[in-house]
Design an enzyme around this catalytic site. Structure first.
Site, PDB file in Angstrom:
ATOM      1  N   HIS A  88       0.834  -1.212   0.000  1.00 40.28           N
ATOM      2  CA  HIS A  88       0.000   0.000   0.000  1.00 40.28           C
ATOM      3  C   HIS A  88       0.863   1.256   0.000  1.00 40.28           C
ATOM      4  CE1 HIS A  88       0.180   1.057   4.410  1.00 40.28           C
ATOM      5  NE2 HIS A  88       0.286  -0.238   4.585  1.00 40.28           N
ATOM      6  N   ASP A 205       6.138   2.100   6.490  1.00 36.59           N
ATOM      7  CA  ASP A 205       4.876   1.371   6.353  1.00 36.59           C
ATOM      8  C   ASP A 205       4.020   2.160   5.369  1.00 36.59           C
ATOM      9  OD1 ASP A 205       2.406   0.176   6.617  1.00 36.59           O
ATOM     10  OD2 ASP A 205       2.061   0.865   8.665  1.00 36.59           O
ATOM     11  N   GLU A 239      -5.314   1.349   2.536  1.00 39.11           N
ATOM     12  CA  GLU A 239      -5.036   0.288   3.520  1.00 39.11           C
ATOM     13  C   GLU A 239      -5.149   0.806   4.941  1.00 39.11           C
ATOM     14  OE1 GLU A 239      -3.164  -2.427   6.246  1.00 39.11           O
ATOM     15  OE2 GLU A 239      -2.599  -0.347   5.912  1.00 39.11           O
ATOM     16  N   GLU A 240      -4.652   2.024   5.166  1.00 41.34           N
ATOM     17  CA  GLU A 240      -4.591   2.535   6.551  1.00 41.34           C
ATOM     18  C   GLU A 240      -5.976   2.751   7.165  1.00 41.34           C
ATOM     19  OE1 GLU A 240      -2.165   2.412   8.412  1.00 41.34           O
ATOM     20  OE2 GLU A 240      -0.330   2.605   7.235  1.00 41.34           O
ATOM     21  N   ASP A 259       3.597  -6.089   3.660  1.00 37.96           N
ATOM     22  CA  ASP A 259       3.375  -4.945   4.549  1.00 37.96           C
ATOM     23  C   ASP A 259       4.355  -5.061   5.713  1.00 37.96           C
ATOM     24  OD1 ASP A 259       2.277  -2.664   5.636  1.00 37.96           O
ATOM     25  OD2 ASP A 259       0.207  -3.342   5.440  1.00 37.96           O
TER      26      ASP A 259
HETATM   27 ZN   LIG Z   1       0.906  -1.006   6.432  1.00 32.46          ZN
END
Ligand SMILES: [Zn+2]
Length: 362
Positions: A88, A205, A239-240, A259
């Site tokens: 992501h 991330d 995604e978050e 991830d």
């Molecule tokens: Zn992530």
């Protein structure tokens, strides 16, 4: 489905080494980290990746939701497996919740993080008309010379504000800049690639994993190898907030969400490892895929850890919850202090790409 109904065949020890280019991966990662992409505001990062894919000779299509989709043909025409590899590009961030009467901004967060992890960070306000302004995120008691409660103030969203770097003293002054409720706010990632090999930055991330995925594409192109099965790389953009890969192309039979790997407490992952997640908050990942990933890491001598993530969900979980008929696994580079002042080591990113290379060649 042939190989899915039973454990995988014995491991073939002759799979070729992929040769992931460190300078390419870290160079792309630094570029990505310098491109703001808070969840929902990812078009600049997506455009960068689309251009990058084209440079490598691939096509990145965008689906209706805005995810980037890159297809790579497999060498085995008889294979019924289509493997998705997702990463992501959206990150944590914030939005203007309201404009305070003194010309500062109140924020609402995008994604889950501690209020103190954004305190004293520089930020950019992205107006809907395309202007940008800089500012600093702080509490509403930002100086110990003035506020007796500054030290003990509980850091939570309601006490955080943005001090805009413009001559503004009232809410009207702010509106004259075309800053309004609902504008995106991105945090300064401050990426640094150190001589020791560490990369410290916000938003590793999941930009570290996206860089690993592109390292795989780069390796296929420059070392001229092909995966065995058809590959669908998916770059997701929500995604978050939990629904990044809720929809995936329907020919996909299995998915590896790539991830960040968790580090800390009783977990065994280091910042140089590729982490293989056996279970997170969404439950266990596929037994046979996870076994295979562990076996391949052992066979190829790739530094790795198998861990349980206590507070975590991935795009693979989003995909399963979205009703997709797939098996799913989760791996990624170990990232220390995730959703705060993150750090990983270039080795973790390379090890992630190497493990993926081994998986898609079998
Ligand atoms: Zn992530």
């Amino acid at each position: 489905m042939t190989s899915f109904d039973q454990p995988y065949a014995p491991i073939n020890t002759t799979a070729l080494q992929a040769g992931i280019n460190k300078d390419y991966v870290t160079g792309l990662l630094m570029k990505l980290l310098s491109t703001p992409s808070p969840t929902g505001y990812t078009h600049h990062a997506m455009n960068l990746l689309k251009e990058e894919a084209e440079k490598l000779g691939y096509t990145m299509e965008r689906n209706a939701k805005g995810c980037g989709i890159i297809r790579v043909k497999g060498s085995d025409d008889t294979s019924d497996r289509v493997i998705a590899l997702s990463g992501h590009v959206d990150t944590l961030g914030a939005m203007v919740r309201s404009i305070n009467s003194n010309g500062t901004l109140k924020l609402t967060s995008l994604g889950g993080f501690m209020a103190n992890s954004m305190e004293n960070e520089y930020c950019i306000i992205h107006t809907r008309s395309g202007r940008t302004y800089t500012g600093t995120i702080m509490t509403n008691q930002p100086s110990v010379h003035v506020f007796s409660g500054a030290r003990d103030l509980k850091r939570e969203e309601g006490v955080m504000m943005v001090r805009i770097d413009e001559l503004v003293h009232t809410a009207d002054d702010v509106k004259k800049l075309d800053i309004h409720v609902g504008d995106y706010v991105s945090f300064d990632a401050r990426p640094v690639h150190l001589p020791s090999g560490f990369i410290k930055s916000r938003h590793l991330d999941d930009k570290a994993s996206v860089a690993a995925l592109f390292g795989l594409l780069h390796s296929m192109k420059h070392n001229q190898w092909q995966p065995k099965h058809d590959i669908v790389m998916i770059v997701t953009n929500y995604e978050e907030v939990g629904h990044g890969a809720s929809y995936i192309p329907q020919d996909i039979t299995e998915m590896i969400a790539v991830d960040m790997g968790c580090i800390g407490d009783d977990l065994t992952c280091k910042e140089t490892d590729v982490s293989i997640c056996a279970k997170d908050s969404s439950g266990p990942y596929d037994y046979f895929m996870t076994n295979r990933l562990i076996d391949l890491a052992v066979r190829e001598g790739i530094p790795h850890a198998v861990d349980i993530y206590p507070h975590y969900g991935s795009d693979a979980s989003a995909s399963l919850r979205g009703g997709n008929n797939i098996r799913a696994a989760l791996i990624g580079p170990g990232v220390h202090a995730s959703h705060a002042m993150e750090r990983t080591h270039e080795q973790a990113v390379l090890n992630t790409a190497k493990l993926l290379a081994a998986y898609i060649q079998e």
